[in-house]
Write a protein that holds these residues in place. Structure first.
Motif, mmCIF file in Angstrom:
data_model
loop_
_atom_site.group_PDB
_atom_site.id
_atom_site.type_symbol
_atom_site.label_atom_id
_atom_site.label_comp_id
_atom_site.label_asym_id
_atom_site.label_seq_id
_atom_site.Cartn_x
_atom_site.Cartn_y
_atom_site.Cartn_z
ATOM 1 N N SER A 15 0.831 -1.198 0.000
ATOM 2 C CA SER A 15 0.000 0.000 0.000
ATOM 3 C C SER A 15 0.870 1.254 0.000
ATOM 4 O O SER A 15 2.004 1.248 0.461
ATOM 5 C CB SER A 15 -0.943 0.001 1.203
ATOM 6 O OG SER A 15 -0.201 0.037 2.396
ATOM 7 N N HIS A 37 1.738 4.962 1.188
ATOM 8 C CA HIS A 37 1.633 5.785 2.392
ATOM 9 C C HIS A 37 2.063 7.197 2.023
ATOM 10 O O HIS A 37 3.060 7.377 1.327
ATOM 11 C CB HIS A 37 2.540 5.218 3.494
ATOM 12 C CG HIS A 37 2.639 6.075 4.701
ATOM 13 N ND1 HIS A 37 1.604 6.221 5.601
ATOM 14 C CD2 HIS A 37 3.646 6.851 5.153
ATOM 15 C CE1 HIS A 37 1.986 7.050 6.558
ATOM 16 N NE2 HIS A 37 3.217 7.448 6.310
ATOM 17 N N THR A 38 1.301 8.186 2.457
ATOM 18 C CA THR A 38 1.700 9.577 2.240
ATOM 19 C C THR A 38 1.962 10.232 3.578
ATOM 20 O O THR A 38 1.356 9.881 4.590
ATOM 21 C CB THR A 38 0.622 10.389 1.486
ATOM 22 O OG1 THR A 38 -0.571 10.412 2.266
ATOM 23 C CG2 THR A 38 0.341 9.802 0.117
ATOM 24 N N GLY A 81 5.106 10.493 -1.189
ATOM 25 C CA GLY A 81 4.464 9.190 -1.304
ATOM 26 C C GLY A 81 5.496 8.097 -1.140
ATOM 27 O O GLY A 81 6.548 8.135 -1.792
ATOM 28 N N ALA A 92 -2.816 8.752 -4.378
ATOM 29 C CA ALA A 92 -2.716 8.944 -2.930
ATOM 30 C C ALA A 92 -2.187 10.339 -2.598
ATOM 31 O O ALA A 92 -2.677 11.002 -1.677
ATOM 32 C CB ALA A 92 -1.819 7.868 -2.313
ATOM 33 N N ARG A 101 -4.991 12.942 -3.389
ATOM 34 C CA ARG A 101 -6.072 12.831 -2.390
ATOM 35 C C ARG A 101 -5.635 13.472 -1.063
ATOM 36 O O ARG A 101 -6.424 14.132 -0.399
ATOM 37 C CB ARG A 101 -6.463 11.376 -2.174
ATOM 38 C CG ARG A 101 -7.055 10.702 -3.385
ATOM 39 C CD ARG A 101 -8.502 11.077 -3.591
ATOM 40 N NE ARG A 101 -9.081 10.243 -4.631
ATOM 41 C CZ ARG A 101 -9.628 10.707 -5.732
ATOM 42 N NH1 ARG A 101 -9.687 12.000 -5.949
ATOM 43 N NH2 ARG A 101 -10.136 9.893 -6.624
ATOM 44 N N ASP A 102 -4.378 13.259 -0.691
ATOM 45 C CA ASP A 102 -3.860 13.872 0.537
ATOM 46 C C ASP A 102 -3.842 15.395 0.405
ATOM 47 O O ASP A 102 -4.240 16.110 1.334
ATOM 48 C CB ASP A 102 -2.461 13.327 0.839
ATOM 49 C CG ASP A 102 -1.907 13.843 2.154
ATOM 50 O OD1 ASP A 102 -2.595 13.709 3.191
ATOM 51 O OD2 ASP A 102 -0.794 14.397 2.146
#
Length: 160
Positions: A4, A6-7, A67, A102, A105-106
Motif C-alpha cells: 500500500s 503511504h503519504t 508518497g 494517494a 487525495r492527501d
C-alpha cells in the motif's frame, strides 16, 4: 499483492530526494511534453533544486507531501492554500501503482481543511488523463508556457 501507498507531510530533510524525484519524473516520465528538448527540460527543472525547494517548507501557504511505496520515497506533490495543486510527480518506474492518486487525495484533504471548496491545476499532456480519472475537468483553453502545453483543470472538493 502490491504494497500500500503511504503519504506523509514532507520535511526539509526530504528536499534532496524531492528534487531527485521531480527531475527524474520530468526527464523520463514526461517525454510526451518536452519531447527530449534539452532547453525545455532545463526550463522545467531549473527551479526544482534542493536550494529552491527548501524555502517551500517555511511558507505556510504551501503543503508538500511525499508518497512512499515499500517504504521508499517514490512521489511528491504540493498544493497552495489558494486551492492550486502546484504539482504531482512520481518516479516513472512507479507509475500506475496508486502513488499519484494517494498524493493528490492527501493534498485535497489538506485543501478541504483550509476551508476550500475547489481545487485547480495546470496539467501537462502526460498528466491530463491521470487528473481526469481523479475528477478534474478542463475549464479553459490550453496555453503554452516555457515550451510546454498547459491544460487548466479544476474540481469541486467534497464538503466536510
Amino acid at each position: 499483492m502490491e504494497a500500500s501507498v503511504h503519504t506523509c507531510k514532507a520535511t526539509p530533510a526530504d528536499a534532496g530526494i524531492i528534487s531527485r524525484i521531480i527531475e527524474r519524473s520530468i526527464r523520463v516520465g514526461c517525454v510526451q511534453d518536452h519531447r527530449n528538448n534539452l532547453r525545455t527540460v532545463a526550463n522545467w527543472t531549473h527551479n526544482k533544486t534542493t536550494d529552491h525547494i527548501l524555502p517551500w517548507f517555511t511558507d505556510r501557504r504551501l503543503y508538500l507531501n511525499i508518497g512512499l511505496l515499500q517504504d521508499k520515497p517514490v512521489g511528491v506533490a504540493m498544493a497552495a492554500s489558494s486551492g492550486k495543486v502546484a504539482f504531482c510527480y512520481v518516479l516513472p518506474e512507479w507509475f500506475r501503482r496508486g502513488v499519484g492518486q494517494a498524493l493528490v487525495r492527501d493534498l485535497e484533504g489538506w485543501l478541504i481543511e483550509q476551508g476550500l471548496r475547489h481545487s485547480r491545476l495546470n496539467s501537462t499532456r502526460t498528466g491530463e488523463a491521470f487528473y481526469r480519472r481523479l475528477g478534474y475537468q478542463a475549464y479553459a483553453q490550453a496555453f503554452a508556457v516555457a515550451g510546454l502545453y498547459a491544460i487548466p483543470m479544476h474540481k469541486a472538493l467534497p464538503e466536510v
